[in-house]
Design a protein around this motif. Structure first.
Motif, PDB file in Angstrom:
ATOM      1  N   ARG A 108       0.810  -1.226   0.000  1.00  0.00           N
ATOM      2  CA  ARG A 108       0.000   0.000   0.000  1.00  0.00           C
ATOM      3  C   ARG A 108       0.842   1.275   0.000  1.00  0.00           C
ATOM      4  N   HIS A 109       1.871   1.323   0.839  1.00  0.00           N
ATOM      5  CA  HIS A 109       2.635   2.562   0.944  1.00  0.00           C
ATOM      6  C   HIS A 109       3.600   2.770  -0.229  1.00  0.00           C
TER       7      HIS A 109
ATOM      8  N   GLY B 257       2.232   2.816  -3.239  1.00  0.00           N
ATOM      9  CA  GLY B 257       1.350   3.593  -4.098  1.00  0.00           C
ATOM     10  C   GLY B 257       0.622   2.788  -5.162  1.00  0.00           C
ATOM     11  N   PRO B 258      -0.463   3.378  -5.719  1.00  0.00           N
ATOM     12  CA  PRO B 258      -1.317   2.683  -6.691  1.00  0.00           C
ATOM     13  C   PRO B 258      -0.631   2.320  -7.998  1.00  0.00           C
TER      14      PRO B 258
ATOM     15  N   LYS C 261      -1.714   4.936   4.693  1.00  0.00           N
ATOM     16  CA  LYS C 261      -1.303   5.583   3.449  1.00  0.00           C
ATOM     17  C   LYS C 261      -2.366   5.350   2.375  1.00  0.00           C
ATOM     18  N   GLY C 262      -2.898   6.434   1.809  1.00  0.00           N
ATOM     19  CA  GLY C 262      -3.858   6.302   0.726  1.00  0.00           C
ATOM     20  C   GLY C 262      -5.182   5.720   1.177  1.00  0.00           C
ATOM     21  N   GLU C 263      -6.015   5.370   0.176  1.00  0.00           N
ATOM     22  CA  GLU C 263      -7.340   4.824   0.440  1.00  0.00           C
ATOM     23  C   GLU C 263      -7.515   3.514  -0.316  1.00  0.00           C
ATOM     24  N   GLN C 264      -8.405   2.669   0.179  1.00  0.00           N
ATOM     25  CA  GLN C 264      -8.670   1.395  -0.498  1.00  0.00           C
ATOM     26  C   GLN C 264      -9.064   1.625  -1.962  1.00  0.00           C
TER      27      GLN C 264
ATOM     28  N   ASP D 103      -8.170   3.713  -4.045  1.00  0.00           N
ATOM     29  CA  ASP D 103      -7.057   4.076  -4.927  1.00  0.00           C
ATOM     30  C   ASP D 103      -6.507   2.857  -5.672  1.00  0.00           C
TER      31      ASP D 103
END
Length: 340
Positions: free
Chosen positions: A148-149, A151-152, A181-184, A186
């Motif tokens: 996840r961290h 990035g997409p 970090k971020g959203e699901q 994403d």
């Protein structure tokens, strides 16, 4: 279920000896510290700050745990390293009575997301798993995970690797890493790619963020399992939704206590989730990091909640039915659990 005080050593021995099914296991996080130290010495790599004085992994909090994890993983540099790691991890699992496990594997650590390199790593791990099944009677399947961290966009490379190697051994796709970090949503593109390839889906949610994070995982990614998911207990309507949809929670009690999600096991919501109708399973997550094994998880739950053999057998069957494996493999697993 009995009063925890009523468990004698004989009943605990029977519980600890039960065959087990583990669905939430990170392959690098399951590496015995001695294995990583030995590999570092072979490669003449210094791993400053990774180990405590007693030789165990050392970290201060969850973010530091992730940093230690990635530092330890840095010595795993070849398909052969991962083959040796797979063997070492499965030996530990088998010693704890695990007959079937699913492990999270990230292309980011296995070839840097390059599909050709990923195939080589995968081949090496599968060969080691096949040998372990022959020698130790333990079956392993792989769940490709994006981090996840990272990035997409990086996640899309992992999803492509997963889609291109989906089959009998790579059976699922998921996401780990820093939940803050971020959203699901994403990562919906990557999960859609994996779904179209026929892979089963899970994601970490509801460990550090609250129940809305679990709801987001269900709504935006369409997963059938949730890694951890324990914070769902803070929203009983969500727990009811999880039960209604038949979503399985990959619960790692020892991990949650060790990292401070809950102060002690008696405060952990696994019993409340189960009583509410949610499908719960038991796993170790990153066992040497959290000073745990599947045997210890079983013993601690029995002592804390008074669970008996029937409770653990039921949970193992829940795990087998939720496993990302073929119908034939599932049938064989259930027969082994029933015969025990």
């Amino acid at each position: 279920m009995r009063d925890p005080r009523d468990h004698d050593e004989e009943s605990l021995h029977r519980i600890k000896a039960l065959p087990k099914v583990e669905l939430h296991l990170h392959i690098e996080g399951a590496a015995p510290p001695a294995f990583i130290r030995g590999l570092a010495q072979e490669k003449k790599v210094r791993l400053d700050g990774v180990f405590a004085e007693d030789g165990t992994y050392e970290y201060r909090d969850f973010v530091h745990f992730l940093q230690t994890y990635e530092a330890a993983t840095s010595v795993l540099r070849s398909p052969e390293d991962y083959a040796r790691l797979t063997r070492a991890v499965l030996e530990e699992c088998a010693q704890n009575g695990v007959i079937y496990a699913e492990t999270f594997i990230s292309p980011d650590f296995c070839g840097g997301g390059d599909l050709g390199a990923w195939r080589e790593y995968l081949h090496a791990m599968q060969e080691a798993a096949d040998a372990a099944e022959r020698d130790m009677g333990i079956t392993l399947r792989g769940i490709v995970t994006c981090v996840r961290h990272f990035g997409p966009e990086v996640a899309k490379k992992s999803a492509l690797c997963a889609a291109e190697t989906a089959g009998e051994w790579i059976t699922g796709f998921g996401m780990g890493g820093d939940e803050n970090k971020g959203e699901q949503r994403d990562f919906a593109y990557s999960f859609d790619m994996a779904r179209e390839a026929g892979l089963r889906l899970t994601t970490h949610a509801g460990e550090w963020r609250g129940p809305q994070e679990v709801r987001n995982a269900i709504e935006h990614l369409g997963v059938e399992r949730i890694g951890h998911g324990v914070r769902a207990i803070e929203d009983l309507a969500l727990v009811d939704l999880i039960a209604e949809k038949g979503i399985t929670l990959e619960v790692c009690p020892g991990s949650n206590v060790q990292l401070g999600v809950y102060p002690k096991l008696s405060a952990h919501p696994i019993q409340k989730l189960r009583a509410r109708g949610a499908k719960v399973t038991i796993s170790t997550d990153d066992p040497p990091f959290f000073h745990s094994t599947m045997v210890q998880e079983y013993e601690n739950l029995a002592r804390t909640f008074g669970w008996e053999e029937e409770d653990f057998t039921e949970i193992a069957k829940t795990s087998a039915n939720a496993a990302f494996c073929s119908a034939d493999t599932r049938e064989a697993l259930l027969k082994r659990l029933e015969s025990a």
